[in-house]
Every structure is written in structure tokens, then in C-alpha cells.
Motif scaffolding. Structure first.
Motif, PDB file in Angstrom:
ATOM      1  N   GLY A 104      10.958  12.155  -5.525  1.00 26.74           N
ATOM      2  CA  GLY A 104      11.360  13.502  -4.945  1.00 26.74           C
ATOM      3  C   GLY A 104      11.314  13.326  -3.629  1.00 26.74           C
ATOM      4  N   LEU A 105      11.486  13.548  -2.568  1.00 31.02           N
ATOM      5  CA  LEU A 105      11.175  13.409  -0.958  1.00 31.02           C
ATOM      6  C   LEU A 105      12.229  12.349  -0.424  1.00 31.02           C
ATOM      7  N   VAL A 162       4.004  13.397   1.467  1.00 28.47           N
ATOM      8  CA  VAL A 162       3.474  14.539   1.110  1.00 28.47           C
ATOM      9  C   VAL A 162       3.025  15.172   1.244  1.00 28.47           C
ATOM     10  N   ASN A 183      10.556  16.029  -9.597  1.00 28.99           N
ATOM     11  CA  ASN A 183      11.550  15.765  -9.126  1.00 28.99           C
ATOM     12  C   ASN A 183      12.956  16.621  -9.431  1.00 28.99           C
ATOM     13  N   GLY A 184      13.107  17.288 -10.132  1.00 28.25           N
ATOM     14  CA  GLY A 184      14.221  18.625 -10.379  1.00 28.25           C
ATOM     15  C   GLY A 184      14.756  18.072 -11.545  1.00 28.25           C
ATOM     16  N   ARG A 221       6.833  22.773 -11.393  1.00 26.38           N
ATOM     17  CA  ARG A 221       7.277  21.659 -10.880  1.00 26.38           C
ATOM     18  C   ARG A 221       6.958  20.561  -9.593  1.00 26.38           C
ATOM     19  N   THR A 255       6.951  17.360  -7.493  1.00 30.23           N
ATOM     20  CA  THR A 255       7.616  16.393  -6.632  1.00 30.23           C
ATOM     21  C   THR A 255       7.069  15.118  -6.151  1.00 30.23           C
ATOM     22  N   THR A 256       6.977  14.797  -6.509  1.00 30.22           N
ATOM     23  CA  THR A 256       6.976  13.071  -6.232  1.00 30.22           C
ATOM     24  C   THR A 256       7.272  12.073  -4.950  1.00 30.22           C
ATOM     25  N   VAL A 281       0.551  14.442  -4.447  1.00 29.98           N
ATOM     26  CA  VAL A 281       2.019  15.093  -5.297  1.00 29.98           C
ATOM     27  C   VAL A 281       1.671  16.660  -4.795  1.00 29.98           C
TER      28      VAL A 281
END
Ligand code: FES
Ligand code: FES
Length: 173
Positions: free
Chosen positions: A84-85, A115, A16-17, A78, A80-81, A57
Motif C-alpha cells: 500500500g506504500l 513502513v 491498503n484502502g 485501516r 497499510t502494508t 505494518v
């Protein structure tokens, strides 16, 4: 001298960044790593063998079953979960559409659905209902019958890419 093999390799990745570096059990799944090591419990675990999609994810922008990946495999990735969205100021357009369309009941499948729908809308901003069904076919829902989920993705797509109004149709900007 080559160091002896370790069953707790170190892995560095972005989640998530945010950069994350951890030692992990060699066989720790990405799903368990996210939930138990990082506290990101929005990723759900159902079947644990790739069948239900609850653990979906994004890995480097592509949807992936986190129960089927080892965290140790993801050096440099990278991830993203669902967390993170979710924008810091409230639900995303997709999340609002799921609520508006009553596209969840127990909610167990919902993070994975969102996702997967995120991946779809990134590739195709205006999918048909059939294309939405196809994109979400690997994500199982025991509650909704899917129709409202498809409607939610359709609504989010429409809100993000509104049909041209009369002014746009006439070339007026
Ligand atoms: S828990 Fe990963 S696919 Fe079901
Ligand atoms: S809302 Fe319950 S499994 Fe989908």
C-alpha cells in the motif's frame, strides 16, 4: 438466543484502502492473514514474537508488529502494508532512496524499515540522523550495519522537504 461462540469470527477491515471481509481462525495473526489469506507477501515474518520488526505494518497510521496482533482484533481498522506504500507508477521516494543509498542487501528487513520510516516522516518531515536511528531501533537488519538505511531516510526526507533555495530565502515565490 445468543449464537454459540465461534472459533472462526468474521472480521471487516480496510487493507491498503480496500474493504476486506473474511472469516478467520480466532488465533490467526495479522501477519499470516495478510500473507496467506490476502497474498500480501511483502510483509515479512522473522521472529514471530515481536523482536525483529520484519512484520511491521501501519494500523490506523501507527506502526505495529503484525505477528503480535490477531486479525480478528482488527474490526474496522485501516491496515497499510508495504504494497500500500508503493505507488502504482513505481517506487516511492523512500523506496528510491533505499535503492540510491544501497540501504538493502538481502531485503528481508526492508518492508518493515520502510513502513517504520513512513511513520517517522509523517510525524517529523526532517528528522536528524539520531532521530532516524531511534525510530528504526526496533527494526533489525542483519546485513547493512544501518548506516545506509539512515542515509536513505535522510535522503527521502530531504527530497520531500528540500532546503529553501535563495529565492525562497529571500521571500520570492
Ligand atoms: S516477525 Fe514480527 S517482530 Fe519479528
Ligand atoms: S538487508 Fe538483509 S536483513 Fe536488512
Amino acid at each position: 438466543m445468543t449464537p454459540p461462540p465461534t472459533d472462526r469470527p468474521s472480521v471487516r477491515l480496510a487493507v491498503n484502502g480496500e474493504d476486506v471481509e473474511r472469516t478467520v481462525e480466532a488465533r490467526r495473526s495479522l501477519a499470516d492473514f495478510l500473507r496467506e489469506d490476502l497474498g500480501l507477501t511483502g510483509t515479512h515474518v522473522g521472529c514471530e514474537h515481536g523482536a525483529c520488526g520484519a512484520c511491521t505494518v501501519l494500523v490506523d497510521g501507527r506502526s505495529a508488529r503484525s505477528c503480535l496482533l490477531f486479525a480478528a482484533q482488527l474490526e474496522g481498522a485501516r491496515v497499510t502494508t508495504i504494497e500500500g506504500l508503493t505507488p502504482p507508477d513505481g517506487p516511492s521516494a523512500l523506496q528510491r532512496a533505499f535503492r540510491a543509498c544501497h540501504a538493502l542487501q538481502c531485503g528481508f528487513c526492508t518492508p518493515g524499515m520502510i513502513v517504520a520510516a513512513t511513520e517517522l516522516l509523517a510525524a517529523d518531515p526532517a528528522p536528524t540522523r539520531e532521530e532516524i536511528r531511534e525510530a528504526l531501533a526496533g527494526n533489525l537488519c542483519m546485513c547493512t550495519g544501518y548506516t545506509t538505511i539512515v542515509s536513505a531516510v535522510e535522503l527521502a526526507a530531504a527530497e520531500r522537504s528540500p532546503a529553501p533555495g535563495p529565492a525562497a530565502a529571500e521571500g520570492v515565490t
